[in-house]
Design a protein around this motif. Structure first.
Motif: not given
Length: 164
Positions: A29-35, A111-118, A151-156, A160-162
């Protein structure tokens, strides 16, 4: 013996059709953020697996403080459940249901939500015999680790999509 000309043409046509369908392997996956800050408890199996997968990719730096991150992963619930799903008339357990569950959300430090409670959950049934309890314990640990890695792979992929 030479293969018939029609067979070679058919194989070439099949290769061209498969190449043109757009199929490609998923890849890293490619991430649009670094930290990234991970909010897992110290003994979490999913947290350890996610850290391992992120280290292999090497694109994201894991930070200890949420204020230093671009994205903060908040873990709402991280649990492994185990219960007897099939018993005999004598009360002996014959099948165990294992369930690994993770509830999380991702947000920016502001505090801006990127992924809601999932919630991500996986379950699997396992046969059980008292005579082979030690072997079944090892099998159960392996099944739990496999589900945690999935589950870790799904979360990853979701992280990456956030985009902050």
């Amino acid at each position: 013996m030479k293969p018939p000309r029609r067979a070679l043409l058919a194989a070439a046509a099949a290769a061209l059709l498969a190449a043109g369908c757009g199929f490609r392997l998923r890849g890293a996956p490619q991430f649009s953020y670094r930290r990234l800050h991970l909010g897992f408890a110290p003994g979490s199996g999913i947290g350890a697996e996610l850290r391992r997968q992120l280290r292999v990719g090497g694109q994201v730096e894991l930070v200890d403080a949420p204020k230093d991150a671009n994205v903060v992963l908040r873990v709402l619930d991280d649990a492994v459940d185990r219960h007897a799903s099939v018993t005999t008339a004598a009360g002996q357990v014959r099948e165990i249901h294992l369930r690994v569950r993770l509830r999380f959300m991702a947000q920016t430090p502001a505090g801006r939500e990127l992924i809601p409670a999932t919630e991500l959950a996986l379950g699997q049934d396992m046969s059980f015999t008292e005579t082979a309890a030690l072997a079944k314990e090892s099998e159960e640990a392996l099944m739990v680790r496999t589900m945690q890695a999935d589950i870790a792979a799904q979360l990853l992929r979701r992280l990456a999509a956030a985009h902050p």
